[in-house]
Design an enzyme around this catalytic site. Structure first.
Site, PDB file in Angstrom:
ATOM      1  N   CYS A  83      -1.043 -22.703   7.043  1.00  0.00           N
ATOM      2  CA  CYS A  83      -2.350 -22.665   6.388  1.00  0.00           C
ATOM      3  C   CYS A  83      -2.575 -23.916   5.547  1.00  0.00           C
ATOM      4  CB  CYS A  83      -2.458 -21.427   5.505  1.00  0.00           C
ATOM      5  SG  CYS A  83      -4.025 -21.317   4.619  1.00  0.00           S
ATOM      6  N   CYS A  92      -0.751 -15.957   0.003  1.00  0.00           N
ATOM      7  CA  CYS A  92       0.577 -15.913   0.623  1.00  0.00           C
ATOM      8  C   CYS A  92       1.575 -16.679  -0.247  1.00  0.00           C
ATOM      9  CB  CYS A  92       0.550 -16.549   2.017  1.00  0.00           C
ATOM     10  SG  CYS A  92      -0.512 -15.699   3.199  1.00  0.00           S
ATOM     11  N   CYS A 171      -8.342 -18.427   7.129  1.00  0.00           N
ATOM     12  CA  CYS A 171      -7.207 -17.665   6.614  1.00  0.00           C
ATOM     13  C   CYS A 171      -6.306 -17.314   7.784  1.00  0.00           C
ATOM     14  CB  CYS A 171      -7.672 -16.393   5.900  1.00  0.00           C
ATOM     15  SG  CYS A 171      -6.304 -15.345   5.330  1.00  0.00           S
ATOM     16  N   GLN A 283      -4.756   0.992   5.185  1.00  0.00           N
ATOM     17  CA  GLN A 283      -3.754  -0.028   5.486  1.00  0.00           C
ATOM     18  C   GLN A 283      -4.408  -1.179   6.242  1.00  0.00           C
ATOM     19  OE1 GLN A 283      -0.912  -0.091   4.253  1.00  0.00           O
ATOM     20  NE2 GLN A 283      -0.255   2.002   3.813  1.00  0.00           N
ATOM     21  N   PHE A 312      -0.641  12.302  -2.013  1.00  0.00           N
ATOM     22  CA  PHE A 312      -1.264  10.973  -1.987  1.00  0.00           C
ATOM     23  C   PHE A 312      -1.784  10.706  -0.572  1.00  0.00           C
ATOM     24  CE2 PHE A 312       2.438  11.083  -4.796  1.00  0.00           C
ATOM     25  CZ  PHE A 312       1.893  10.750  -6.032  1.00  0.00           C
ATOM     26  N   GLU A 333      -4.953  14.490  -2.845  1.00  0.00           N
ATOM     27  CA  GLU A 333      -5.297  13.108  -3.184  1.00  0.00           C
ATOM     28  C   GLU A 333      -5.996  13.067  -4.540  1.00  0.00           C
ATOM     29  OE1 GLU A 333      -6.148   9.362  -3.707  1.00  0.00           O
ATOM     30  OE2 GLU A 333      -4.867   9.948  -2.021  1.00  0.00           O
ATOM     31  N   ASP A 360      -4.865  15.597  -9.781  1.00  0.00           N
ATOM     32  CA  ASP A 360      -4.105  14.566 -10.481  1.00  0.00           C
ATOM     33  C   ASP A 360      -2.622  14.833 -10.265  1.00  0.00           C
ATOM     34  OD1 ASP A 360      -2.911  12.781 -12.169  1.00  0.00           O
ATOM     35  OD2 ASP A 360      -3.884  13.486 -14.003  1.00  0.00           O
ATOM     36  N   CYS A 406       5.317   1.428  -1.063  1.00  0.00           N
ATOM     37  CA  CYS A 406       4.842   0.038  -1.124  1.00  0.00           C
ATOM     38  C   CYS A 406       5.479  -0.701  -2.293  1.00  0.00           C
ATOM     39  CB  CYS A 406       3.317  -0.008  -1.221  1.00  0.00           C
ATOM     40  SG  CYS A 406       2.646   0.814  -2.673  1.00  0.00           S
TER      41      CYS A 406
END
Length: 450
Positions: A83, A92, A171, A283, A312, A333, A360, A406
């Site tokens: 890039c 990145c 990009c 995602q 979640f 959720e 919650d 994640c």
């Protein structure tokens, strides 16, 4: 009592001096690590086994940070970034490392974090979920910055650790059709009379077309709307506007929702798809998400009529495929809008063994209508993890727990809770959702042994 003056080191001279250092390893954020005067020095852009010239930028008691000036002896893993904006854009941070080297580093970092904080040393990883290294992102949010002096609007990504917007022309990790729209969009937005009132621009490549969501802080006039409509027709893209209240309005056409496929159609089953409202979390890597969902189904092995709790759950990324395989699925959720969309998705896929709740998940869950004995548990939390939810394991008593993470740090912390409650780590694997960056995602499977 006499007091003697002791000269302090001249910190400004120390920071301005250039040093030659040998890099030993990478930290979990992808920065090179070297040693200097008994301190750890973090050097973004440096790789293990390199000799580098650096300039210190920050000195603390136990560590320092440095700016990479020159690579004197290169690692065999060093490559030329593809890039042209790599050294200024904050998107990145590992393009200077080979893709195989990136994945090797991420797997080592995952094992290291799990060993340190969850005590799971010595385990082997399942094969990593990997895909294309470039043009994999099907969604990106571009920032705008209006210069009052030049009257020019910049479109791009923010610089690392800064609010400054770096204008970009392409990009390399964004889907090619979306990357090709950056320059035309920048030109278009600068032609609008309301360009000083524009916020971010979100680009989405979905299975039912390409989408652009433009954030506005005041209503656009008819001339600006006409320009947007003509652009949408020329480039075959849906454009919608998002106002200050978060409401969406289609430009030139009725509002259309993007749709992603979660499971491909095969001889045994129809496809499972997910539609979503722009702004909601999905995602961004379609190829890896499909592989991740398929692996989750394989590892968790849902059986007909099993009671599976998906915490979640978002808009149904895992809930929908679980229900497709015959399980009785409960999805919970914390974002009410996503719960509503999950119900829409269940209906669109003709799935009736699904119940979604808004709640919650960091609060007291003891009185929730869905709380009780389950067969299996799936967790897909945000970076903060699922620590509070796991305090209710005794009431749920799942035989298997599948954790999609994640953030390896919160995964390790939460894994320690599961191990204390009688679960054993059966499988652990890297999910390379974000090539060319340091970000690590993982999947872990736990089974009850006590």
């Amino acid at each position: 009592m006499a007091q003697f003056f002791k000269a302090k080191p001249n910190s400004s001279k120390q920071l301005s001096a250039k040093l030659s250092l040998n890099v030993d390893q990478l930290d979990h954020l992808g920065a090179g690590i070297a040693q200097y005067q008994g301190k750890v020095v973090f050097i973004p852009g440096a790789l293990p086994d390199e000799t580098v010239t650096v300039q210190l930028t920050e000195q603390k008691k136990n560590y320092a940070r440095a700016k990479l000036i020159k690579v004197d002896a290169q690692s065999p893993e060093r490559v030329e970034p593809e890039c042209p904006h790599y050294h200024t854009c904050g998107g990145c941070d590992l393009q200077h490392m080979s893709l195989s080297g990136q994945r090797e580093h991420k797997e080592a970092a995952l094992l290291d974090i799990m060993a340190k904080f969850a005590g799971t040393e010595g385990g082997a990883l399942s094969p990593a979920l990997t895909g294309e290294g470039w043009h994999y992102r099907r969604r990106a949010r571009l920032a705008t910055l209006f210069d009052k002096n030049t009257k020019h609007l910049s479109l791009g990504f923010r610089a690392a650790s800064s609010s400054n917007v770096v204008p970009i022309s392409q990009c390399q990790v964004l889907a090619k059709p979306l990357s090709d729209l950056i320059v035309p969009f920048a030109k278009l937005l600068n032609q609008l009379s309301a360009k000083a009132s524009l916020g971010h621009l979100e680009l989405i490549a979905a299975d039912n077309g390409h989408f652009a969501v433009l954030r506005i802080t005041k209503a656009l006039n008819d001339k600006d709307l006409a320009k947007l409509s003509a652009f949408a027709e020329q480039h075959q893209i849906y454009i919608c506007l998002q106002d200050n209240e978060g409401q969406f309005q289609g430009v030139g056409v009725e509002l259309v929702l993007p749709v992603y496929q979660l499971l491909d159609e095969n001889a045994q089953s129809d496809a499972v798809s997910l539609s979503f409202t722009p702004g909601n979390f999905v995602q961004v890597n379609s190829q890896i998400n499909k592989a991740m969902v398929a692996q989750a189904m394989d590892w968790l092995a849902p059986a007909p009529d099993e009671r599976i709790l998906d915490l979640f759950c978002g808009m149904g990324n895992f809930s929908l495929p679980l229900a497709k395989m015959g399980a009785d699925v409960i999805g919970v959720e914390g974002v009410a809008e996503m719960v509503s969309q999950a119900r829409v998705n269940a209906k669109a896929n003709n799935l009736d063994k699904l119940t979604f709740y808004h709640g919650d998940l960091s609060a007291d869950l003891s009185l929730e209508p869905w709380m009780g004995k389950i067969d299996k548990l799936l967790l897909d939390p945000a970076r903060a993890g699922a620590f509070e939810s796991l305090q209710w394991l005794k009431k749920m008593k799942p035989r298997k727990v599948l954790y999609v993470s994640c953030n390896p740090a919160s995964l390790a912390r939460d894994s320690a809770v599961l191990l204390e409650r009688g679960y054993r780590l059966q499988r652990l694997g890297l999910i390379d959702m974000f090539p060319q960056t340091h970000h690590i995602e993982a999947m872990a499977l736990f089974e009850l042994t006590k």
